[in-house]
Design a protein around this motif. Structure first.
Motif, mmCIF file in Angstrom:
data_model
loop_
_atom_site.group_PDB
_atom_site.id
_atom_site.type_symbol
_atom_site.label_atom_id
_atom_site.label_comp_id
_atom_site.label_asym_id
_atom_site.label_seq_id
_atom_site.Cartn_x
_atom_site.Cartn_y
_atom_site.Cartn_z
ATOM 1 N N PRO B 349 36.305 42.876 41.184
ATOM 2 C CA PRO B 349 37.336 43.509 40.543
ATOM 3 C C PRO B 349 38.556 42.993 41.598
ATOM 4 O O PRO B 349 39.788 42.342 40.479
ATOM 5 C CB PRO B 349 37.077 45.102 41.000
ATOM 6 C CG PRO B 349 36.479 45.514 41.974
ATOM 7 C CD PRO B 349 34.929 43.617 42.143
ATOM 8 N N ALA B 350 38.131 42.401 42.598
ATOM 9 C CA ALA B 350 39.771 41.582 43.243
ATOM 10 C C ALA B 350 39.497 40.287 43.138
ATOM 11 O O ALA B 350 40.501 39.629 43.471
ATOM 12 C CB ALA B 350 40.570 42.403 44.626
ATOM 13 N N LEU B 352 40.106 38.198 40.988
ATOM 14 C CA LEU B 352 40.747 36.715 40.077
ATOM 15 C C LEU B 352 41.967 38.140 39.827
ATOM 16 O O LEU B 352 42.090 39.092 38.875
ATOM 17 C CB LEU B 352 40.809 36.194 39.371
ATOM 18 C CG LEU B 352 42.057 34.733 38.698
ATOM 19 C CD1 LEU B 352 41.967 33.621 39.815
ATOM 20 C CD2 LEU B 352 41.502 34.510 37.435
ATOM 21 N N LYS B 353 43.429 38.016 40.257
ATOM 22 C CA LYS B 353 44.482 39.304 40.632
ATOM 23 C C LYS B 353 44.924 39.451 38.960
ATOM 24 O O LYS B 353 45.407 37.310 38.739
ATOM 25 C CB LYS B 353 45.179 39.155 42.045
ATOM 26 C CG LYS B 353 44.258 40.086 42.412
ATOM 27 C CD LYS B 353 44.761 40.594 43.358
ATOM 28 C CE LYS B 353 44.261 41.568 44.587
ATOM 29 N NZ LYS B 353 43.087 40.458 45.555
ATOM 30 N N ALA B 354 45.835 40.023 38.785
ATOM 31 C CA ALA B 354 47.108 39.688 37.078
ATOM 32 C C ALA B 354 47.666 38.686 38.094
ATOM 33 O O ALA B 354 47.938 38.228 37.302
ATOM 34 C CB ALA B 354 47.188 41.126 36.767
ATOM 35 N N ARG B 355 48.652 39.028 39.295
ATOM 36 C CA ARG B 355 49.523 38.079 39.821
ATOM 37 C C ARG B 355 49.111 36.975 39.500
ATOM 38 O O ARG B 355 49.828 35.925 39.173
ATOM 39 C CB ARG B 355 49.821 38.822 41.527
ATOM 40 C CG ARG B 355 50.412 40.206 40.999
ATOM 41 C CD ARG B 355 51.616 40.182 40.786
ATOM 42 N NE ARG B 355 52.309 41.124 40.796
ATOM 43 C CZ ARG B 355 53.624 42.100 41.170
ATOM 44 N NH1 ARG B 355 53.735 40.815 42.342
ATOM 45 N NH2 ARG B 355 54.090 42.959 41.622
#
Lengths: 455, 455
Positions: B349-350, B352-355
């Motif tokens: 879940p880490a 590809l981050k939203a940022r």
């Protein structure tokens, strides 16, 4: 074109406690059996919560059928059915993203829930979720949470059709501090709400790893005794598969089957880690599956075998899951994500068709919740309808209804009718004050942010 | 809080040929370096196509900085950058969905293109795409198609920043009936548009399997001689990998590397079937990759190794691809799909981050197209900005900018500024008549539908 008209001879049962009448004219109407998936230039007469009549505009006779809605340039389709939500968790939308599951749960969601989940929070945050769902074309939701009386009240006031499932878990929970009372608390909730107009009470057993065998069996017995739906998170993560295998020497689905919990009123949510044998058990038992692709993707739980479930004849619905793991409740986006995910998962562009997903999000989703008379634009059906504005660049051209999945989004919904009542008109919600709800939730969110770690 | 103000001493070069001034007040502004990703209560002064000044409202002095926009309750962020589109293909949106690639191309898209792609079609359908992109917050697009003069004219009239890449293919193509003229046709196009205000002309070599080695080398030489971007579809499908391996004993990326085609002005589109060696070649050469997740999912091409490309330091952008395989141009939806797909692909879940995805769709995407001074809300940067309405249920609460990826969609964009000019205000496009464009395209679509097989 023939008209199936009940308008002249209104059956009395349609009008008990209701006097709303609406007529939609000049509409394209959703029609799954046609090549393009819609028919041009139709009218629809609505009364007593149901579709009374529909037909070609050529055969339209005005008459006295109440408020008139002109749907020129728009499409009338069944309202969408969200098969799984934790509406009150809207308060935690975006509180903690892009984290592994355990830190996300243990350092953010569980502490936030322990501190902030109160009856008032559930009431206001469920109303916020109702606003978001109505604005994006959802007319029915299966909600699963605690303080379910407040959730049920919020949906009722919002004018939304809801299956409100009260949680059962073998830990102290919001409103149920003593786990020994968990099934009894749900029983009392169900008995308060059975027979309500818009709300169907139900049981939500949290999961095979947070409820004991005895609790699962008792919760299912309660659901059977009241003939209400029974929901359970099933096989969401690989870790769950391992936990159940350690205690039962079998898969989570086989475990539920062995307990006698799977039947046609059981709705298994997620169903990510299912093998061929599990799929057979679900198909044979008649249990349904609600898939939540965006949540499963965001939490990296995995990809459910949706195409395989569909081939095996398992009844399938679509859900958003709660806002904390999505982070929105727009089923148009969920349909798009679902269809595309399963194509790429199977490397087959024909794997899950737009029409399959539309079916999951409308008629199939309604049926697995127990609404046999919803999800189709036809006379006699529940009048849960949405009007989608097609006169927009991103929906031009409109060769067929596939673009409801691949190009439309929730903001394209202009008006919403639930149970025959106009609940949203030209994007304005008519049933409650949305600005007040946003203000209340924003105030709670300021407290959450002050309390949350790492900000 | 400090104010970097150019407003009093306007540098002359910012004002050549421009006299538009705008001031935005009471805005949240996007700020990637902060924990939440935004700052409260800012003003932004815009003139001569650039951001002249910004700072806290506490330090705001009205002055005579032109039209005033009050952004209370909204967020000002960089306009989104669509790294790959075939804008004119909007005419084929939803013409044929859920089909295997070859029947889709050979029975639907190729015949439709052969019959309907004409200069007038490209002009109107590109304008339709521009309307859709502006309405969903895209301020810059890299377009790749034929009849590129008409596309460039449409973008210019729409007021959009565009890299208009003219196609090169070793087959008869729209506007280039003789493949021997394919590179020359692009050369003439580039020389007509070099130095234009909003449009950067460029070269689009269709793919390693539809262009000969000689054509690829000549097309890249042309791009080098004019210092313009060079685009190529690369490693989209497994079949392409097989074709190139048969003729070159290597991967598509290695083939381009051997031809000397990879450098920092080369933009490889798709990059689905890349191995570790390919990724190294891309990283070392400085070539960029634009990923198009929705198109790759819908056509079941596969999942690009986006997290691996990012780790290797390959410059990454985000594209929608054309409407025929998406079926929309909303980069907010594309960001959501991209982040979620790569989490579930890697079961992390880490991953590809939203940022990360916001970066790809703004500053990184702008830079790889050659715009070093765009994609950041800072003084001196190009004033390509969008105003996103946060006062909505699905964006409440708003703990941080992750929800721009996970909860927002294109319809949340209220106003759009491109090159300092207000192009859309409160969802009304100011630069051209969108209704006329929709009518024109709908009329063409009726002809397409009459001609198309199977309807």
């Amino acid at each position: 074109m023939s008209i199936i008209s009940l308008c002249g001879k209104k059956p009395l049962r349609y009008f008990q406690g209701m006097d709303r009448e609406l007529t939609i004219i000049n509409a394209k109407i959703f029609a799954a059996h046609t090549p393009q998936g819609f028919l041009e230039d139709h009218f629809i007469k609505i009364g007593g919560g149901r579709i009374l009549a529909l037909g070609s505009m050529a055969a339209y006779g005005p008459g006295n059928c109440g408020k008139l809605l002109d749907a020129r340039g728009a499409l009338v389709m069944p309202g969408l059915v969200n098969g799984h939500n934790h509406a009150a968790m809207s308060l935690f939308r975006g509180l903690a993203d892009d984290l592994p599951l355990m830190p996300w749960l243990e350092q953010h969601i569980f502490p936030a829930e322990a501190r902030f989940v109160r009856p008032e929070m559930v009431y206001w945050c469920t109303k916020l979720a109702a606003a978001e769902m109505i604005l994006s074309g959802t007319t029915t939701v299966a909600d699963a949470y605690f303080h379910a009386d407040e959730a049920a009240a919020a949906f009722t006031e919002a004018g939304m059709r809801a299956v409100a499932a009260h949680g059962v878990i073998d830990f102290p929970a919001p409103g149920v501090p003593d786990p020994a009372e968990n099934v009894a608390a749900v029983e009392h909730f169900i008995d308060r709400w059975l027979g309500a107009d818009l709300v169907t009470p139900a049981v939500f057993a949290h999961s095979p790893y947070t409820c004991s065998s005895r609790t699962l069996v008792r919760a299912k017995e309660l659901a059977r005794s009241r003939n209400v739906p029974f929901f359970i998170h099933l096989a969401e993560t690989e870790a769950e598969k391992g936990m159940i295998s350690d205690k039962w020497q079998g898969s989570p689905a086989a475990y539920l089957h062995d307990l006698g919990v799977l039947d046609e009123r059981t709705v298994c949510v997620h169903g990510v880690w299912l093998d061929g044998h599990d799929i057979s058990l679900l198909a044979l038992s008649g249990a349904a599956v609600v898939t939540c692709p965006e949540s499963n993707m965001k939490l990296a739980a995995g990809m459910a075998p949706v195409a395989e479930l569909l081939s095996a004849g398992v009844r399938l619905g679509l859900g958003t899951d709660g806002c904390a793991s999505n982070n929105d409740l727009d089923l148009f986006g969920e349909m798009d994500m679902c269809a595309k995910l399963h194509k790429v998962r199977s490397l087959d562009p024909a794997a899950l068709k737009a029409r399959d997903v539309l079916d999951m999000a409308t008629v199939a989703g309604a049926r697995l919740l127990g609404f046999a008379d919803a999800g189709v634009v036809a006379a006699g059906m529940l009048a849960d309808l949405i009007i989608v504005d097609l006169a927009q660049p991103h929906l031009t051209p409109f060769y067929g209804v596939d673009n409801l999945v691949y190009a439309a989004d929730g903001a394209d919904v202009r008006s919403v009718i639930i149970n025959g009542r106009l609940v949203m008109e030209e994007r304005r919600i008519l049933t409650f004050d949305v600005a007040e709800v946003m203000d209340r939730v924003a105030a709670m969110a300021r407290d959450v942010r002050r309390a949350a770690p790492g900000w």
